[in-house]
Design a protein around this motif. Sequence first.
Motif, PDB file in Angstrom:
ATOM      1  N   TYR A  51     -17.517 -13.772 -19.287  1.00 41.79           N
ATOM      2  CA  TYR A  51     -17.402 -14.347 -17.946  1.00 41.79           C
ATOM      3  C   TYR A  51     -18.619 -14.061 -17.065  1.00 41.79           C
ATOM      4  O   TYR A  51     -18.665 -14.493 -15.926  1.00 41.79           O
ATOM      5  CB  TYR A  51     -16.135 -13.829 -17.251  1.00 41.79           C
ATOM      6  CG  TYR A  51     -14.869 -14.323 -17.892  1.00 41.79           C
ATOM      7  CD1 TYR A  51     -14.325 -15.560 -17.541  1.00 41.79           C
ATOM      8  CD2 TYR A  51     -14.221 -13.580 -18.866  1.00 41.79           C
ATOM      9  CE1 TYR A  51     -13.175 -16.035 -18.138  1.00 41.79           C
ATOM     10  CE2 TYR A  51     -13.071 -14.051 -19.473  1.00 41.79           C
ATOM     11  CZ  TYR A  51     -12.543 -15.269 -19.099  1.00 41.79           C
ATOM     12  OH  TYR A  51     -11.409 -15.748 -19.694  1.00 41.79           O
ATOM     13  N   ASP A 276     -17.763 -27.450 -20.815  1.00 44.86           N
ATOM     14  CA  ASP A 276     -17.148 -27.215 -19.507  1.00 44.86           C
ATOM     15  C   ASP A 276     -16.550 -28.526 -18.995  1.00 44.86           C
ATOM     16  O   ASP A 276     -17.281 -29.499 -18.787  1.00 44.86           O
ATOM     17  CB  ASP A 276     -18.205 -26.705 -18.528  1.00 44.86           C
ATOM     18  CG  ASP A 276     -17.621 -26.200 -17.226  1.00 44.86           C
ATOM     19  OD1 ASP A 276     -16.567 -26.711 -16.806  1.00 44.86           O
ATOM     20  OD2 ASP A 276     -18.228 -25.300 -16.611  1.00 44.86           O
ATOM     21  N   ARG A 278     -15.679 -29.375 -16.202  1.00 47.29           N
ATOM     22  CA  ARG A 278     -16.163 -29.731 -14.869  1.00 47.29           C
ATOM     23  C   ARG A 278     -17.471 -30.509 -14.914  1.00 47.29           C
ATOM     24  O   ARG A 278     -17.847 -31.148 -13.935  1.00 47.29           O
ATOM     25  CB  ARG A 278     -16.344 -28.458 -14.032  1.00 47.29           C
ATOM     26  CG  ARG A 278     -15.048 -27.712 -13.769  1.00 47.29           C
ATOM     27  CD  ARG A 278     -15.294 -26.328 -13.216  1.00 47.29           C
ATOM     28  NE  ARG A 278     -15.941 -25.459 -14.203  1.00 47.29           N
ATOM     29  CZ  ARG A 278     -16.227 -24.188 -13.972  1.00 47.29           C
ATOM     30  NH1 ARG A 278     -15.933 -23.646 -12.806  1.00 47.29           N
ATOM     31  NH2 ARG A 278     -16.822 -23.457 -14.910  1.00 47.29           N
ATOM     32  N   ALA A 314      -4.537 -25.885 -19.004  1.00 45.15           N
ATOM     33  CA  ALA A 314      -5.651 -25.194 -18.344  1.00 45.15           C
ATOM     34  C   ALA A 314      -6.102 -23.944 -19.113  1.00 45.15           C
ATOM     35  O   ALA A 314      -7.316 -23.714 -19.261  1.00 45.15           O
ATOM     36  CB  ALA A 314      -5.277 -24.834 -16.905  1.00 45.15           C
ATOM     37  N   PRO A 315      -5.177 -23.102 -19.642  1.00 50.66           N
ATOM     38  CA  PRO A 315      -5.625 -21.912 -20.379  1.00 50.66           C
ATOM     39  C   PRO A 315      -6.448 -22.243 -21.620  1.00 50.66           C
ATOM     40  O   PRO A 315      -7.241 -21.405 -22.073  1.00 50.66           O
ATOM     41  CB  PRO A 315      -4.308 -21.220 -20.764  1.00 50.66           C
ATOM     42  CG  PRO A 315      -3.323 -21.684 -19.740  1.00 50.66           C
ATOM     43  CD  PRO A 315      -3.704 -23.103 -19.456  1.00 50.66           C
ATOM     44  N   VAL A 318      -9.918 -22.296 -19.796  1.00 55.12           N
ATOM     45  CA  VAL A 318     -10.300 -21.098 -19.046  1.00 55.12           C
ATOM     46  C   VAL A 318     -10.427 -19.888 -19.969  1.00 55.12           C
ATOM     47  O   VAL A 318     -11.333 -19.055 -19.794  1.00 55.12           O
ATOM     48  CB  VAL A 318      -9.277 -20.824 -17.928  1.00 55.12           C
ATOM     49  CG1 VAL A 318      -9.636 -19.546 -17.177  1.00 55.12           C
ATOM     50  CG2 VAL A 318      -9.220 -22.000 -16.959  1.00 55.12           C
ATOM     51  N   ASN A 319      -9.548 -19.773 -20.967  1.00 54.08           N
ATOM     52  CA  ASN A 319      -9.557 -18.600 -21.840  1.00 54.08           C
ATOM     53  C   ASN A 319     -10.754 -18.546 -22.781  1.00 54.08           C
ATOM     54  O   ASN A 319     -10.946 -17.553 -23.483  1.00 54.08           O
ATOM     55  CB  ASN A 319      -8.261 -18.545 -22.669  1.00 54.08           C
ATOM     56  CG  ASN A 319      -7.059 -18.163 -21.826  1.00 54.08           C
ATOM     57  OD1 ASN A 319      -7.203 -17.656 -20.719  1.00 54.08           O
ATOM     58  ND2 ASN A 319      -5.858 -18.409 -22.338  1.00 54.08           N
ATOM     59  N   VAL A 451      -7.684 -28.121 -13.544  1.00 54.54           N
ATOM     60  CA  VAL A 451      -8.298 -27.164 -14.465  1.00 54.54           C
ATOM     61  C   VAL A 451      -9.398 -26.396 -13.743  1.00 54.54           C
ATOM     62  O   VAL A 451      -9.546 -25.178 -13.925  1.00 54.54           O
ATOM     63  CB  VAL A 451      -8.832 -27.880 -15.715  1.00 54.54           C
ATOM     64  CG1 VAL A 451      -9.629 -26.916 -16.582  1.00 54.54           C
ATOM     65  CG2 VAL A 451      -7.700 -28.502 -16.510  1.00 54.54           C
ATOM     66  N   SER A 452     -10.195 -27.085 -12.937  1.00 55.03           N
ATOM     67  CA  SER A 452     -11.272 -26.425 -12.194  1.00 55.03           C
ATOM     68  C   SER A 452     -10.736 -25.323 -11.294  1.00 55.03           C
ATOM     69  O   SER A 452     -11.339 -24.246 -11.195  1.00 55.03           O
ATOM     70  CB  SER A 452     -12.036 -27.456 -11.347  1.00 55.03           C
ATOM     71  OG  SER A 452     -12.667 -28.404 -12.166  1.00 55.03           O
ATOM     72  N   SER A 454      -8.226 -23.533 -11.831  1.00 53.51           N
ATOM     73  CA  SER A 454      -7.831 -22.404 -12.675  1.00 53.51           C
ATOM     74  C   SER A 454      -8.999 -21.474 -12.953  1.00 53.51           C
ATOM     75  O   SER A 454      -8.809 -20.283 -13.187  1.00 53.51           O
ATOM     76  CB  SER A 454      -7.235 -22.917 -13.987  1.00 53.51           C
ATOM     77  OG  SER A 454      -6.083 -23.700 -13.765  1.00 53.51           O
ATOM     78  N   TYR A 455     -10.209 -22.018 -12.967  1.00 56.97           N
ATOM     79  CA  TYR A 455     -11.398 -21.177 -13.171  1.00 56.97           C
ATOM     80  C   TYR A 455     -11.616 -20.234 -11.990  1.00 56.97           C
ATOM     81  O   TYR A 455     -12.245 -19.190 -12.123  1.00 56.97           O
ATOM     82  CB  TYR A 455     -12.642 -22.049 -13.335  1.00 56.97           C
ATOM     83  CG  TYR A 455     -12.827 -22.633 -14.720  1.00 56.97           C
ATOM     84  CD1 TYR A 455     -13.500 -21.929 -15.711  1.00 56.97           C
ATOM     85  CD2 TYR A 455     -12.328 -23.897 -15.035  1.00 56.97           C
ATOM     86  CE1 TYR A 455     -13.689 -22.466 -16.975  1.00 56.97           C
ATOM     87  CE2 TYR A 455     -12.512 -24.450 -16.288  1.00 56.97           C
ATOM     88  CZ  TYR A 455     -13.188 -23.722 -17.254  1.00 56.97           C
ATOM     89  OH  TYR A 455     -13.362 -24.272 -18.511  1.00 56.97           O
ATOM     90  N   ARG A 456     -11.147 -20.641 -10.807  1.00 55.81           N
ATOM     91  CA  ARG A 456     -11.402 -19.848  -9.609  1.00 55.81           C
ATOM     92  C   ARG A 456     -10.398 -18.730  -9.457  1.00 55.81           C
ATOM     93  O   ARG A 456     -10.468 -17.946  -8.549  1.00 55.81           O
ATOM     94  CB  ARG A 456     -11.365 -20.761  -8.363  1.00 55.81           C
ATOM     95  CG  ARG A 456     -12.371 -21.887  -8.449  1.00 55.81           C
ATOM     96  CD  ARG A 456     -12.092 -22.952  -7.413  1.00 55.81           C
ATOM     97  NE  ARG A 456     -12.814 -24.189  -7.682  1.00 55.81           N
ATOM     98  CZ  ARG A 456     -12.491 -25.375  -7.190  1.00 55.81           C
ATOM     99  NH1 ARG A 456     -11.443 -25.504  -6.380  1.00 55.81           N
ATOM    100  NH2 ARG A 456     -13.174 -26.452  -7.488  1.00 55.81           N
TER     101      ARG A 456
END
Length: 456
Positions: A51, A276, A278, A314-315, A318-319, A451-452, A454-456
């Motif tokens: 990360y 990504d 995004r 989303a995971p 993000v994961n 999804v974006s 979820s990154y935050r």
Amino acid sequence: MTLDTVREDKAIENLTHRLNDTFADIRTPEDIETAVAAARRQFEGDRVRDYVPILVERMARQELTPQPEPAAAGGPPTPTVTAEPASWRQRIPIALPAAVAGVLVLATVATVLVVRNGSDVQAQTGLITVSGVIGSEKRAFFEDPDVKAALAKHGFEVKVDTAGSREIATSVDLSKYDFAFPSSTVAAERILQPTPGRPAVSGKKYAVFSSPMAIATYQPIVDLLSATGIARKVDGTWYFDVRKYVDLAKAGWRWTNIRGNTTYPVNKKILVTTTDPRTSNSAAMFLAIVSYVANHNNVVQSAADEKKVLPLVAPLFVNQGYTDSSSEGPFDDYLSLGMGKSPMVNIYEAQFVDAAVHHKLKPGMVLMYPSPTVQSKHTLVSLNANGEKLGELLSTDTDLQELAARHGFRTADESQFANVVSQGRFPVSTDVIDVADTPTYDTLERLLEGVSKSYR
């Protein structure tokens, strides 16, 4: 240098380019590099690195963004920018009008040089130079000497820059290009819509060729997945059961949970590596696939559908930790680094076929088709008359369409792709039947926004 360091260094280089694009009007490249380096130093010694690039970019953006200073004697606030976070260096006021004026002068000089150089090229070669920004998976096509020669026969010299398809659609300055060539109709539609800081684009769309989404993997991984029922082979082609994948991911399965796993005993979550979502269309297409499956094999259409599927899908993104901004990066890693880094990579089928045609595949590399998959239609958007001429040419010229098939793309003439696969005896399906529809433009945008967040 460890594998993780190589990956992180590449990620830092990519995010620095993005920051230079964003803050070009108010920051020098040296200031941006200083801010990035200062943010990265905060994570020296941390063992978990996945990360770090995400956090470095977030911190650098925050510190590079102008902040209002308290107004003096009732006057307006003075915008300031810092090259390093406030805890490292005191904020320094910048004379924004002077900086902007300098940028305008440089831009004017650059424009004159571009026009002059373009005129020189046309005078010397008789070719019209057409510039465009494209998805990175099409770079090899436009760099092919045979493609260049075929374009020259029609009086064109095409010069391209690459970016993630969603970057092209949302943040790239299109004013300096004749065409934009993202990797899907959805991204092309996004280009034609107004965005903050950019008006709606007026242009024509040309669905030049297409490619279904696929998964690049390795024979030992396929053998493992077949034991779980995720992978199955039908008439020589491997398929990837997305429903079972989503279920295992939801349950938090790791590779070590697979009974008898001695070929890849790694304590990582079972995840398909994507770009990504995004910035990149290939990840957006994978989102379309998994959201369809999570919605019980129905296209997501309503707000209720979106609310239901987002916690499930989303995971899956993000994961993964850090992900590349365009499809070229993870596939290059697949070709060069082996299965230790990414045992399964979401790609365009065309990338695998192109690598096979040009003898870049190694023994044991395998292509799987998600079941279901989606067809990504690579769609050119013309931005002026020259862009229109190129779009028409790429869509209709037999020689260029045959060359596109040689680079793995499916064209309007199905026999062209079939001939390439047959001649090379590639383990690729010429008939992809299990294909899901993608959500509408607006729905996919909302899913991507979800999804974006979820990154935050």
